[in-house]
Structure formats: C-alpha cells, structure tokens
Write an enzyme that holds these catalytic residues in place. Structure first.
Site, mmCIF file in Angstrom:
data_model
loop_
_atom_site.group_PDB
_atom_site.id
_atom_site.type_symbol
_atom_site.label_atom_id
_atom_site.label_comp_id
_atom_site.label_asym_id
_atom_site.label_seq_id
_atom_site.Cartn_x
_atom_site.Cartn_y
_atom_site.Cartn_z
ATOM 1 N N LYS A 76 -26.442 23.006 0.609
ATOM 2 C CA LYS A 76 -25.217 23.646 1.095
ATOM 3 C C LYS A 76 -25.594 24.599 2.226
ATOM 4 O O LYS A 76 -26.654 25.237 2.191
ATOM 5 C CB LYS A 76 -24.580 24.412 -0.069
ATOM 6 C CG LYS A 76 -23.237 25.054 0.240
ATOM 7 C CD LYS A 76 -22.649 25.658 -1.035
ATOM 8 C CE LYS A 76 -21.322 26.345 -0.842
ATOM 9 N NZ LYS A 76 -20.765 26.867 -2.103
ATOM 10 N N SER A 151 -16.061 25.364 -3.133
ATOM 11 C CA SER A 151 -16.477 25.439 -1.756
ATOM 12 C C SER A 151 -17.573 24.465 -1.364
ATOM 13 O O SER A 151 -17.759 24.206 -0.172
ATOM 14 C CB SER A 151 -16.947 26.863 -1.457
ATOM 15 O OG SER A 151 -18.073 27.198 -2.225
ATOM 16 N N SER A 175 -17.504 26.489 -7.604
ATOM 17 C CA SER A 175 -17.753 25.743 -6.372
ATOM 18 C C SER A 175 -18.715 24.583 -6.457
ATOM 19 O O SER A 175 -18.833 23.825 -5.503
ATOM 20 C CB SER A 175 -18.237 26.694 -5.281
ATOM 21 O OG SER A 175 -17.127 27.327 -4.718
HETATM 22 N N1 GLN Z 1 -12.652 28.736 -5.498
HETATM 23 C C1 GLN Z 1 -13.355 29.905 -5.922
HETATM 24 C C2 GLN Z 1 -13.222 30.984 -4.889
HETATM 25 O O1 GLN Z 1 -12.616 30.714 -3.912
HETATM 26 C C3 GLN Z 1 -14.794 29.589 -6.198
HETATM 27 C C4 GLN Z 1 -15.684 29.722 -5.028
HETATM 28 C C5 GLN Z 1 -17.137 29.562 -5.342
HETATM 29 O O2 GLN Z 1 -17.502 29.280 -6.472
HETATM 30 N N2 GLN Z 1 -17.964 29.837 -4.350
HETATM 31 O O3 GLN Z 1 -13.706 32.071 -5.021
#
Ligand code: GLN
Length: 474
Positions: A76, A151, A175
């Site tokens: 990532k 994400s 994410s």
């Molecule tokens: N969707 C969650 C957020 O926006 C999780 C994001 C993540 O795990 N980086 O914070």
C-alpha cells in the site's frame, strides 16, 4: 500462466524448474498492464523488482533462498521503502522519496520477497471506497462501475485481478478487511501490537495495524510470521513470541463461536449477505463447532467512538505536513504562517481536511471532556465487553460490511453514510483484537460476499486455523 493462489504452488514449480522468477515477474507486469484501467497501482517498481527477481533466482540455484522466495507482493502506498516514492495517495506527498524502509519492508526483503509496486489507497488511508485518493478511484475488477473498497482498495484489486500474489494494506478501522470483502480476497488484520508500524505513514496511531490481502490462508499465515514481532523502532510492538503460524495450520479442533446477534438482525444488512452469513454459520456447525448467539448492545456507539478518537489522533499526526518538513509547499507565501496555511490548504484533499478539523474540535478546550475523553471511556467499555464475550467464547462472528461493493459516486457526497458503513469493522479496531474477512462466494450480481471472524488478543494462530478449516484449504 494460470493464476497462483498460494506461494507453495509457486515454490514447488520453482523447485523443479518449471518456472523461474524473471518469467513470473514478467507475467505479473503483463497482468498490471492489462488491468491499468482499474488504477490499482500508483507506481510499478520495474527496476528494483527485476533486480530482486534476478538476485533471488540466484539464491534459489544456490539453495539459500528465504521463506518468501517466489512471492511477488505489492505494498500500500503508505508503507515506506527506501529510495522509492511513497505518497499516501496525497498531493501533499506527491514525488516524496522515502529515505528509509519500514520494518515490514525490511522483513519482506530479508525473506526474499519481490516488491512489485505501491498501491493506490484513500488519501492518508482515510476512507472506505478509495474515492478520496489524489490519484483517482480504484475500480472493482468484477464490475468497473463499483468501488474496490478502501482504504486499501489498490491492495485488494491487485490480488483480485492477479497483478501480484499478495499485498500489504493497513487497517485502522477496516481498511484491509472491507476492501478484501468487496473484492473476494482474504483480509487479515492482526492484534494491535503484533506488527511494527515503523515506517508506516500514521493515520491514528492507537489503531493502525499492517494487514495482509491474499488468496489463501497459508499465505496470510506465512506473511504474518515474517512480519510480526518486536522491533526496536516501535515500542508498541508486544514482546510476545511469534509462532511459525504457517507450519501449525491445523483443523479439527472444535471451537465456541459467538454470533453477534445485533449485527445480523439489522435492517441495514443486505439480504444476500445475511443469507450467506447464515449459510456460513450452518457450515461451521456442520464442522462441529458450537454456535452461541450473543447480544452486543454497544453497536450504536462503535462508529461515533471510532470517529472521535481517530480524527483526534489524525489531527495530531498530520500536523507534521506543514509545507516545510515534507512534500508539498506553496511557493507564493510571503510569511511563515501563510506558508503553513496555504501548503496545507492546497496539499490536503477534502476528506483529510474534514477529519483534521473534526479532530481539532474534539480535542479543543471545552469539548475535550465531552467528546475525546468520553470516547476513550466508551472505547474501554467496548473492549471490556469484547473481552467478556471472548472469555466465554473462542471467536466472534459478524458481517464485514452492510452491503456488497457499492457504485462509484454513490456514497461519497455523504460522509455519514460512508462512516456508518464501517460499523462492523471498527469493533475489532477499537478493541485491538485480530480479525479476518473470509470470502463467501458471490451474490446474484456476481459481487463478492464475506464474513468476519474475530478472536482474543494474540490468538492469530487460532484465527488462522479456523479460517483454514472453514475454507477447506487442505
Ligand atoms: N473507513 C475507515 C476510515 O475511513 C477505515 C480506514 C482505515 O482502516 N484506514 O477511517
């Protein structure tokens, strides 16, 4: 070349010379080329990956290659790799080159993995659809009008569309698990403190954890054993020994699994997900496990507590991007204050700004007690409740997401809808426990479905074993 779903398949072909690493890498490069429209990669590391493939091929010939020889992996784009760009999919860090490698990258390379490129994600990992990336949305390979999730959207699609064998993502509130669920892969988030965060661009430091996206449980186990364990550069990593997870994968033990009732008896849950989860419960029963339906009455507090705490931490973590230390800098500013303001106003996207403002608000004098401190207390309650359930049961079961992959543009205008969709994943993040998203096949439109299993702190082996037997991966 056919799609490989586990490193063991690749390694046995390498061992009898039916395959060599430069050819394998060329295959994945071709796959990336074919799938460019999905926008999964922010950059392909052609040069360093080829050098690594040649070096590992030589080691294979000499018989001294590491555990991950043959693994072509993507990372990532918030994980630092020395002398390579890392952007967190933000304009703020566009063209930023990392002067050092994260611990996870060092550990991958020590075991002879080949890092093929950096993967698109939501900006600073803030989002659940990969629509907040400065480099554009990632498309789901089964339906290009739908999101990949986020994400770690690029990380999920790269595995889904066979652009590499496995990927690393980060999971702050889902994410890794949510995009895995949207793309039909296995998304594994370990216990907070299992894997070093050194060199991983911070979003919310008391939640962030590196996780894996793979097509097999065996690969998840192997990666976990390579990545886990103490690190002098991150004092939050627990000093708890790391088992050889992949060598101890077993099945047959009968376990107690608690189904979180409110997560399933919920009008917001997509009916096809519900049916698939009910079928998975039947399958677990048939495999001899004991199923208990338990109540989890704190469901309504999960999303609020998560968003108060993570935005608070984000507002502090992102203060370092000031136009001076890192990345983007406004060139017109005539005073220091204006330089800070303009650089941040121009370098960050809308969602990141919203979270910094929200975080600053909940931490400000006058609101600190009402929001930040209250959310800390709620987090403690949630953790205690989870620990009580896990004292009576070995695992918790819930959906990963309320719906399958949604359409691009469908939710992005409404942050609340987007945040509420994290309801099932943030539980494990608030409690710091390990959790996995496991694929359950597709719905009537061909979209992947998924179930989530969670367990006690540091019981990764148990979670991997249950996943392994559930998916009949023998
Ligand atoms: N969707 C969650 C957020 O926006 C999780 C994001 C993540 O795990 N980086 O914070």
């Amino acid at each position: 070349m056919k799609k490989f779903s586990a490193l063991t398949e690749i390694q046995s072909r390498l061992a009898n010379s039916e395959l060599n690493l430069p050819d394998l890498l060329a295959y994945y490069f071709e796959q990336i080329e074919k799938n460019q429209h999905l926008n999964a990669f922010n950059e392909v590391f052609f040069h360093s990956a080829k050098l690594q493939a040649a070096a590992v091929q030589e080691k294979l010939a000499k018989g001294n290659a590491g555990k991950l020889a043959g693994m072509v992996i993507g990372i990532k784009d918030n994980i630092c790799y020395q002398d390579h760009q890392v952007s967190a999919s933000s304009k703020m860090l566009e063209n930023f080159v990392s002067p050092y490698s994260s611990t996870v990258v060092n550990r991958l390379l020590q075991e002879d993995a080949i890092i093929i490129g950096r993967l698109n994600c939501d900006e600073f990992a803030m989002g659940g659809s990969n629509e907040t990336s400065y480099f554009g949305v990632v498309k789901n390979a089964v339906d290009n009008e739908r999101v990949a999730g986020g994400s770690s959207g690029g990380s999920a699609v790269a595995v889904q569309a066979d652009m590499c064998l496995a990927t690393l993502g980060t999971d702050t509130g889902g994410s890794v698990r949510q995009p895995a669920a949207f793309c039909g892969c296995i998304g594994f988030k370990p216990t907070y403190g299992r894997i070093s965060r050194y060199g991983v661009i911070a979003y919310a430091s008391s939640f962030d954890q590196v996780g894996t996206l793979t097509s097999s449980v065996t690969d998840a186990a192997l990666l976990l054993e390579v990545l886990s364990g103490v690190d002098d550069n991150d004092s939050t990593v627990a000093n708890i020994s790391v088992p050889s997870y992949s060598e101890h994968l077993s099945q047959g033990e009968k376990k107690k699994i608690a189904v979180l009732k409110e997560t399933i008896e919920n009008d917001a849950l997509d009916p096809e997900i519900k049916t698939a989860i009910e079928a998975s419960i039947e399958k677990l029963k048939a495999q001899g496990h004991e199923i208990n339906y338990v109540s989890f009455d704190l469901l309504a507090y999960l999303v609020p507590a998560y968003y108060v705490l993570t935005t608070a931490e984000a507002s502090s973590n992102l203060s370092r991007y000031d136009g001076v230390h890192y990345g983007y800098r406004n060139t017109q500013a005539e005073s220091l204050n204006v330089l800070y303001k303009q650089s941040r106003a121009e370098g960050f996207g809308e969602e990141v700004k919203r979270r910094i403002l929200l975080g600053t608000f909940v931490l400000s004098a006058g609101y600190y007690d009402a929001y930040y401190q209250k959310a800390q207390q709620v987090r403690r309650l949630i953790r205690e409740k989870v620990e009580a359930l896990l004292a009576e049961n070995d695992f918790l079961l819930s959906p990963v997401t309320p719906t399958p992959a949604f359409k691009i543009g469908e939710n992005i205008q409404d942050p609340l809808v987007m945040y509420m969709a994290d309801i099932y994943t943030v539980l494990a993040s608030l409690a710091g426990i390990p959790a996995v998203a496991l694929p359950l096949g597709n719905n009537s439109e061909g979209l992947p479905l998924s179930v989530q299993l969670m367990t006690k702190h540091f019981n990764e082996q148990g979670l991997l074993n249950l996943s392994y037997s559930f998916l009949n991966e023998v």
